[in-house]
Scaffold this active site. Structure first.
Site, short mmCIF file in Angstrom:
data_model
loop_
_atom_site.label_atom_id
_atom_site.label_comp_id
_atom_site.label_asym_id
_atom_site.label_seq_id
_atom_site.Cartn_x
_atom_site.Cartn_y
_atom_site.Cartn_z
N SER A 264 2.79 44.16 -30.08
CA SER A 264 3.85 43.19 -29.80
C SER A 264 3.75 42.01 -30.76
CB SER A 264 3.73 42.69 -28.37
OG SER A 264 2.57 41.87 -28.28
N LYS A 265 4.77 41.20 -30.74
CA LYS A 265 4.78 40.00 -31.57
C LYS A 265 3.61 39.10 -31.16
CE LYS A 265 7.57 36.10 -33.00
NZ LYS A 265 6.59 35.09 -32.59
N ARG A 266 3.38 39.05 -29.86
CA ARG A 266 2.31 38.20 -29.36
C ARG A 266 0.94 38.62 -29.93
NH1 ARG A 266 0.62 37.24 -23.87
NH2 ARG A 266 1.97 38.94 -23.25
N ALA A 268 0.40 40.26 -32.69
CA ALA A 268 0.38 39.97 -34.13
C ALA A 268 0.11 38.49 -34.35
CB ALA A 268 1.69 40.40 -34.77
N ASP A 269 0.80 37.64 -33.58
CA ASP A 269 0.59 36.19 -33.71
C ASP A 269 -0.88 35.85 -33.45
OD1 ASP A 269 3.22 35.84 -34.21
OD2 ASP A 269 3.75 35.00 -32.25
#
Ligand code: GLU
Length: 510
Positions: A264-266, A268-269
């Site tokens: 998810s983007k989370r 990756a962040d």
């Protein structure tokens, strides 16, 4: 074989997830390999999730990645429009056809009705709370209500949706090119909404109608759409389009680096790597997410990295140009298992692609950084610096970031090196070396090295012992590219002046 016509069909709901680029890539490779057509269709029927700027972002991202669109949004084509919100009227006709044929019905249930149904089923301990075969007759729809009730509701302008009428207890077969035959009993499928009360179709209806009308031969999309495929197969059947049904290929999920769940983007962040191909600013929150492009990934490297997330060539070859991929790619070699997203592999590809470039090509990256710093430099010099740094960088911006010392004499020196290596012997050698270099008429890496060896031999001090001290006085750091080459590039005068400065500034500490 049918003409190969594939589509990438993103919804403009935000920045395009990197997995979307992989989906587009696989579609593109199949199209190119078969001299087919790559179509871009914008699936924007969910007005609630529409994000301004997302469509342009998708188009620009594909362009940057080197994925060319032959037909569709942004280029046009024989089946325009390619933006679903502009095709609203088309879907209405097809939804109506299903109602007329008895495969769909009107439903007037309010949000509260639906909530009450779910609550009731939950309290009865039902496994699922779907609107479908077992529940539809207790709801407010044109199957359960009398004809007069339905027409009076219609006439009063009551809001309604059109729902698909799932047939009872039939085996629905989805032939998937990656997963083989997937069989689902229709009792598992719910009466999905096909047309919403705002007159917009849902994804399912629009997707199937458009794939048919646009003569799509292969539907290649993410695994998250596999559960929808039985419904789509039923729709093809009831529209009478079974012969025209595209072949399906549901791509494996992209997993977190540890393999535990979807990337998810989370995640990756949190792990500090990009999830979007290019910088994306969320128009609602203003949050900027850094892209692959702006982080210094080359599009060729990103493509090479992405293609391996699910596919393999069956050989040990790792580096593939787009042309080679077009020749080599095959759906048969896509695996079912989720692919772990390992960013260090993307970095490795980036290094490989950077190293494969000539020093002259790389010089342009460095010159761009230098001009931002207002530093003048010839292309020739920039190419030499890049040549020296090439094996040590992962991203183009690092030619400047790690190679500043080529252009700016160090004013500070790495303390840990100084405390260990700056001693009387080093000072002695450096002073003698500087004097020796000043006498030279020709200065290059080879001569620099020979002179150093001459000096250390005459002082009877091992070259290895003082090399770090020399490096730190030239570069300020304890590690870096070939030191002799670095001295050749900055030149004799600068080499001497840096040694001088270091000798003046630093006192022996050991
Ligand atoms: N609009 C869908 C998405 O956003 C497309 C799924 C499909 O390719 O059928 O992923």
């Amino acid at each position: 074989m049918k003409d190969v016509r594939v589509r990438f069909a993103p919804s403009p709901t935000g920045g395009l997830h990197i997995g979307g680029i992989r989906t587009a890539l696989y579609n593109y490779l199949l199209a190119r390999q078969n001299k087919g057509t790559m179509i871009l269709r914008i699936e924007d029927t969910d007005q609630g999730r529409f994000v301004p700027g997302a469509e342009e972002y998708i188009i620009d991202s594909l362009k940057w990645a080197g994925i060319q669109i032959d037909e569709g949004q942004s280029v046009g084509g024989p089946y325009a429009p390619y933006r679903q919100s502009e095709r609203k009227e088309i879907y209405k006709v097809y939804a109506q056809q299903l109602v007329t044929d008895g495969h769909a019905y009107y439903a007037f249930d309010t949000e509260q009705d639906l909530e009450a149904m779910r609550e009731k089923l939950k309290s009865q301990g039902a496994d699922n709370q779907q609107y479908g075969i077992t529940t539809r007759m207790q709801m407010r729809n044109s199957l359960a209500l009398s004809e007069t009730e339905v027409s009076s509701l219609m006439n009063s302008g009551a809001p309604y949706v059109i729902r698909f009428k799932v047939p009872e207890n039939v085996e629905v077969k989805v032939n998937d090119l990656i997963r083989g035959e997937v069989v689902v009993n229709s009792n598992q499928v719910d009466d999905k909404v096909l047309m919403k009360s705002d007159g917009m179709p849902t994804y399912h209806l629009a997707n199937v109608v458009d794939d048919y009308l646009m003569k799509i031969s292969h539907v290649i999309r993410g695994e998250e759409w596999l559960p929808s495929a039985p419904l789509h197969v039923l729709l093809y059947k009831y529209f009478g389009w079974e012969k025209e049904m595209p072949q399906f290929a549901h791509l494996p999920l992209l997993l977190k680096p540890d393999g535990n769940g979807k990337l998810s983007k989370r995640d990756a962040d949190k792990m500090g790597f990009p999830i979007f191909p290019r910088n994306w600013t969320d128009p609602k929150t203003g949050e900027l997410s850094k892209g692959y492009k702006e982080s210094g990934y080359l599009p060729e490297a990103l493509i090479n990295f992405l293609v391996f997330l699910g596919w393999n060539p069956g050989t040990t070859q790792e580096i593939f140009s787009m042309e080679e991929l077009i020749r080599t790619f095959s759906i048969e070699r896509i695996g079912k298992a989720g692919a772990k997203f390992d960013i260090s592999k993307a970095q490795w590809f980036n290094q490989q692609y950077l190293r494969a470039k000539s020093n002259e090509e790389l010089a342009d990256y460095l010159l761009t950084s230098l001009s931002k710093e207002n530093i003048k430099c010839s292309k020739d010099m920039a190419a030499k610096v890049c040549g020296a740094m090439k094996e040590r960088v992962t991203f183009p911006q690092e030619f400047w970031e790690h190679g500043k010392f080529f252009f700016q004499a160090p004013k500070e020196f790495e303390q840990s090196v100084i405390s260990k290596k700056w001693n009387d012997d080093a000072v002695k050698v450096l002073a003698a070396y500087r004097a020796e270099v000043l006498t030279l008429t020709v200065f290059n890496a080879e001569i620099a090295k020979a002179s150093l060896e001459k000096v250390t031999a005459s002082l009877n001090i091992g070259t290895g012992k003082i090399l770090q001290a020399l490096r730190v006085s030239i570069t300020g750091q304890g590690s870096g590219p070939d030191l002799m080459l670095a001295m050749e590039i900055i030149g004799k005068e600068e080499t001497c002046s840096r040694i001088n400065y270091a000798l003046d500034t630093l006192k022996p500490t050991v």
